[in-house]
Motif scaffolding. Structure first.
Motif, mmCIF file in Angstrom:
data_model
loop_
_atom_site.group_PDB
_atom_site.id
_atom_site.type_symbol
_atom_site.label_atom_id
_atom_site.label_comp_id
_atom_site.label_asym_id
_atom_site.label_seq_id
_atom_site.Cartn_x
_atom_site.Cartn_y
_atom_site.Cartn_z
ATOM 1 N N ASP A 78 0.844 -1.193 0.000
ATOM 2 C CA ASP A 78 0.000 0.000 0.000
ATOM 3 C C ASP A 78 0.882 1.248 0.000
ATOM 4 O O ASP A 78 1.826 1.361 0.788
ATOM 5 C CB ASP A 78 -0.914 0.019 1.221
ATOM 6 C CG ASP A 78 -1.954 -1.087 1.168
ATOM 7 O OD1 ASP A 78 -2.289 -1.526 0.058
ATOM 8 O OD2 ASP A 78 -2.427 -1.520 2.236
ATOM 9 N N GLN A 80 0.913 5.685 -0.335
ATOM 10 C CA GLN A 80 0.230 6.979 -0.329
ATOM 11 C C GLN A 80 1.007 7.974 -1.186
ATOM 12 O O GLN A 80 2.238 7.975 -1.177
ATOM 13 C CB GLN A 80 0.110 7.536 1.095
ATOM 14 C CG GLN A 80 -1.076 7.007 1.877
ATOM 15 C CD GLN A 80 -1.198 7.726 3.204
ATOM 16 O OE1 GLN A 80 -0.244 7.773 3.987
ATOM 17 N NE2 GLN A 80 -2.370 8.278 3.471
ATOM 18 N N SER A 125 -5.554 18.600 3.553
ATOM 19 C CA SER A 125 -5.909 17.178 3.551
ATOM 20 C C SER A 125 -6.069 16.653 2.132
ATOM 21 O O SER A 125 -5.843 15.457 1.877
ATOM 22 C CB SER A 125 -7.205 16.960 4.335
ATOM 23 O OG SER A 125 -8.276 17.704 3.757
ATOM 24 N N SER A 129 -3.273 11.291 -0.731
ATOM 25 C CA SER A 129 -4.206 10.302 -1.263
ATOM 26 C C SER A 129 -4.527 9.229 -0.228
ATOM 27 O O SER A 129 -3.823 9.077 0.782
ATOM 28 C CB SER A 129 -3.617 9.642 -2.509
ATOM 29 O OG SER A 129 -2.575 8.746 -2.146
ATOM 30 N N LYS A 130 -5.556 8.495 -0.496
ATOM 31 C CA LYS A 130 -5.828 7.288 0.275
ATOM 32 C C LYS A 130 -4.817 6.211 -0.130
ATOM 33 O O LYS A 130 -4.216 6.290 -1.203
ATOM 34 C CB LYS A 130 -7.250 6.805 0.002
ATOM 35 C CG LYS A 130 -8.328 7.774 0.488
ATOM 36 C CD LYS A 130 -9.719 7.248 0.170
ATOM 37 C CE LYS A 130 -10.786 8.214 0.672
ATOM 38 N NZ LYS A 130 -12.162 7.731 0.363
ATOM 39 N N ARG A 132 -3.071 3.165 -1.769
ATOM 40 C CA ARG A 132 -3.295 2.477 -3.037
ATOM 41 C C ARG A 132 -2.442 1.213 -3.062
ATOM 42 O O ARG A 132 -1.239 1.255 -2.802
ATOM 43 C CB ARG A 132 -2.896 3.373 -4.214
ATOM 44 C CG ARG A 132 -3.697 4.653 -4.298
ATOM 45 C CD ARG A 132 -4.956 4.452 -5.102
ATOM 46 N NE ARG A 132 -5.845 5.607 -5.016
ATOM 47 C CZ ARG A 132 -6.891 5.795 -5.777
ATOM 48 N NH1 ARG A 132 -7.181 4.889 -6.714
ATOM 49 N NH2 ARG A 132 -7.661 6.830 -5.627
ATOM 50 N N PHE A 163 2.586 2.953 3.279
ATOM 51 C CA PHE A 163 1.541 3.268 4.246
ATOM 52 C C PHE A 163 1.893 2.665 5.606
ATOM 53 O O PHE A 163 1.330 1.666 6.041
ATOM 54 C CB PHE A 163 0.188 2.745 3.745
ATOM 55 C CG PHE A 163 -0.976 3.172 4.599
ATOM 56 C CD1 PHE A 163 -1.176 4.502 4.898
ATOM 57 C CD2 PHE A 163 -1.867 2.223 5.106
ATOM 58 C CE1 PHE A 163 -2.245 4.895 5.680
ATOM 59 C CE2 PHE A 163 -2.937 2.611 5.889
ATOM 60 C CZ PHE A 163 -3.131 3.949 6.175
#
Length: 691
Positions: A78, A80, A125, A129-130, A132, A163
């Motif tokens: 993951d 970001q 914010s 990104s969330k 990925r 992440f």
């Protein structure tokens, strides 16, 4: 349906270590949405190059960037992403290598006022990104858009991190990026390889609120040229010619250099064509001195004419005034004449009833100093008058140029009814009578709508009572356009697309003069364009505007053709060719439409700028007249441009021609920079190279 790129070009190992960078220069604003409004975005940037990491800081002003390519993760897991920039930016990422699947994952601002410091990845914010899920065995298409205005420092960078808690973002370097494709050997007009994604695609202009510009609202003039004309045979014994010799023609009159500007005037227009740019009034404020002496000598109060109170005019004064009465929406009232199918005057239609109706008044011909009007648009007027038919009264009683009476003559062969008056243009001459262009929408007995568009002149009030008519120029004259070009690929492609759309109905020709362009094959582009007729001329050496225009006109063999001198950076309204034909008369009249120069960052969909009232580079004239005055001054303006249009205007006026001058709706000159446009050497450099 969006035309997104789904087929990705073949990828090569040597593409690794770089990403594609497209630069769009000289475009104002700090929001990415403003970049999308650029006419050439995303296919035609000023520059194509590459970068070795996702961080750029060129230290420029007013530009936009588009970086794209593939990201190659170092390991599975993951990840970001974060973007930092000054001003706004957007980072898009696809779940695979296809541009069609790109999604917005991080951005800095939407309005152009938001910014971050270099490397400041957590200020907003929206920047982060969330997580990925990425795999090291795959590559992922990415796209980075950045917009910078003329203030502050400029930079944009994209960072990433696993992440995991406590890790910082690091700029994505050359080890993890690759080119989308190699563009180094491609001409600037080769665009089939440019990826079109949800972030950047043709037709991807953001939806705007309804423009405040009145000029963008529908107007009958805009599409009136599509209406079929009245048969010429129906006009032969109706519209009689008259001698027209205006007093303001300066034939054989000695004028100083560039003094011709003082002998060209804007014509009066009715109804309002909404070219006053009222949506920009807060940007164009005027301040006047308050000294009474100054106002008396230089003020504008003496040009203003106040309405008298209702009933305050005596009958003799009222008879001297001439008005055209229309309903507020521009429709003509029902004509009372039985031959035209209108009702007769009945009860409730007298002066008292009519005085309650709001009318619009247009003074078409005034005589004497009391009647001089310096206004372009005419004021609303309430009059205590009876119901009237569609008649244009000019001058003293008994002198009229009346569509109603002319239609009575036309109805002898075929019944016509006047639906509305679409356009009236007036060039005032109080000494010898004013000139008019009347454009009327008629309805035939069988229901078909037709167009009557012709010019006429009226005797002044002091003359013996007879109005007259003068036929406008040949309706079928060809209208070639000879713009010269050099290294303007993005503008040439746009120009040819516009010309193909305009000429599909008319069959007019385009003459393109190419000064050895190196960024595209102009001749091939002409062959590929859907133009009914064209000529390609290639000239050696540096760009010379006057020589290029002269070469283009020389290529036109028919002396009865109308030539329109123009350039590439123009947005043409669909009615422009019809307008050029209407306002050119061989041996009498040339046409210099006023173009609106768009400001930096402005587009035809949201026009801001100013009318180029002192520019005469866009000029329509019969070739026979152009040849008679000697054409362009190619000797004096050999290696320079600027002033050649004024010099040409001087000679046109001294040859006895009148120059029609009008602001044309939706006629724009796109904003562009002149920096390095033509690849021309300076005079100093040329002298150094001379033997």
């Amino acid at each position: 349906v969006l035309n997104l790129t789904r087929q990705v070009p073949a990828w090569r190992e040597e593409y690794k270590g770089q990403a594609n960078l497209h630069v769009f220069e000289d475009w104002c604003g700090g929001a990415v949405g403003q970049l999308r409004r650029n006419l050439h975005f995303p296919l035609f940037p000023h520059t194509r190059t590459t970068v070795k990491k996702l961080a750029v800081s060129p230290k420029w002003k007013n530009y936009g960037l588009r970086l794209f390519g593939f990201i190659h993760p170092a390991r599975d897991g993951d990840v970001q992403f974060s973007v930092a920039s000054d001003d706004n930016s957007e980072f898009w990422l696809s779940p695979n290598e296809s541009p069609a699947g790109a999604q917005l994952v991080a951005f800095v601002g939407k309005t152009g006022s938001e910014w971050t410091a270099p490397g400041e990845f957590t200020k907003f914010s929206s920047q982060v990104s969330k997580p990925r899920r990425l795999m090291a065995s795959r590559r992922y298409y990415f796209e980075l858009l950045h917009k910078q205005d003329d203030r502050g420092s400029d930079h944009v960078e994209v960072g990433w991190r696993a992440f995991l808690p406590g890790l910082k973002f690091e700029v994505i370097g050359s080890a993890h990026i690759s080119l989308y494709t190699d563009e180094s050997a491609l001409k600037m007009d080769h665009v089939a390889h440019v990826p079109q994604s949800p972030a950047s695609h043709v037709g991807g202009r953001p939806r705007q609120e309804e423009s405040r510009a009145d000029m963008l609202r529908p107007d009958p003039r805009d599409a009136f040229f599509l209406t079929p004309r009245v048969e010429p045979s129906d006009l032969e014994s109706v519209l009689e010619p008259c001698a027209y010799a205006p007093t303001y023609v300066v034939k054989d009159f000695p004028i100083a250099r560039y003094q011709g500007l003082q002998f060209v005037y804007l014509s009066f227009v009715y109804p309002n064509d909404h070219t006053r740019l009222t949506h920009m009034e807060t940007d164009n404020k005027c301040f006047y001195r308050e000294s009474p002496l100054y106002l008396e000598r230089f003020g504008f109060y003496k040009y203003m004419k106040m309405d008298r109170e209702e009933g305050g005019e005596d009958r003799q004064e009222a008879q001297r005034r001439a008005f055209l009465f229309l309903n507020p929406d521009g429709e003509c009232p029902q004509p009372p004449h039985p031959q035209l199918g209108g009702p007769g005057r009945g009860e409730g239609e007298g002066p008292e009833a009519s005085s309650q109706e709001s009318r619009v008044a247009l003074s078409l011909c005034q005589g004497g100093k009391k009647e001089v009007s310096h206004r372009r648009y005419l004021r609303p007027w309430r009059g205590r008058v009876g119901r009237i038919g569609p008649s244009i009264q000019v001058g003293a009683p008994g002198i009229e140029l009346s569509p109603k009476r002319k239609l009575e003559c036309l109805s002898a062969r075929r019944r016509y009814a006047l639906l509305r008056i679409v356009n009236v243009e007036k060039r005032r001459d109080s000494a010898r009578g004013s000139r008019f262009l009347l454009e009327l929408e008629l309805q035939e007995r069988g229901g078909r709508r037709l167009r009557l568009s012709d010019a006429g002149c009226a005797a002044p009030p002091r003359a013996a009572g007879r109005g007259g008519h003068r036929r406008a120029g040949c309706r079928c004259a060809q209208c070639p356009r000879p713009p010269p070009v050099k290294n303007q690929a993005r503008w040439v492609v746009q120009f040819l697309a516009d010309m193909a759309a305009l000429h599909a109905r008319t069959g007019d020709s385009v003459v393109l003069v190419d000064f050895e362009s190196e960024d595209m094959d102009v001749e091939q582009a002409l062959r590929a364009a859907r133009l009914p007729r064209y000529q390609y001329l290639r000239r050696a050496g540096n760009f010379e505007r006057s020589a290029g225009l002269q070469a283009g006109v020389d290529a036109v063999e028919d002396a009865s053709s109308i030539v329109f001198l123009c350039d590439l950076h123009i947005h043409f309204p669909p009615s422009i060719l019809d307008g050029i034909r209407k306002h050119c008369v061989e041996g009498k009249l040339a046409f210099a439409p006023v173009v609106m120069r768009l400001s930096c960052g402005s587009s035809p969909g949201d026009p801001h700028g100013y009318w180029e009232v002192n520019g005469f580079g866009l000029f329509g004239i019969y070739k026979s007249d152009f040849d008679r005055i000697g054409g362009m001054n190619t000797e004096e303006f050999r290696d320079q441009w600027g002033g050649e249009d004024w010099e040409l205007l001087d000679r046109v006026l001294q040859a006895g021609l009148e120059v029609e001058r009008l602001r044309v709706r939706n006629f724009y000159h796109h904003f562009h920079s002149r920096r390095g446009m033509w690849g021309a050497r300076s005079r100093k450099a040329a002298r150094k190279e001379a033997p």
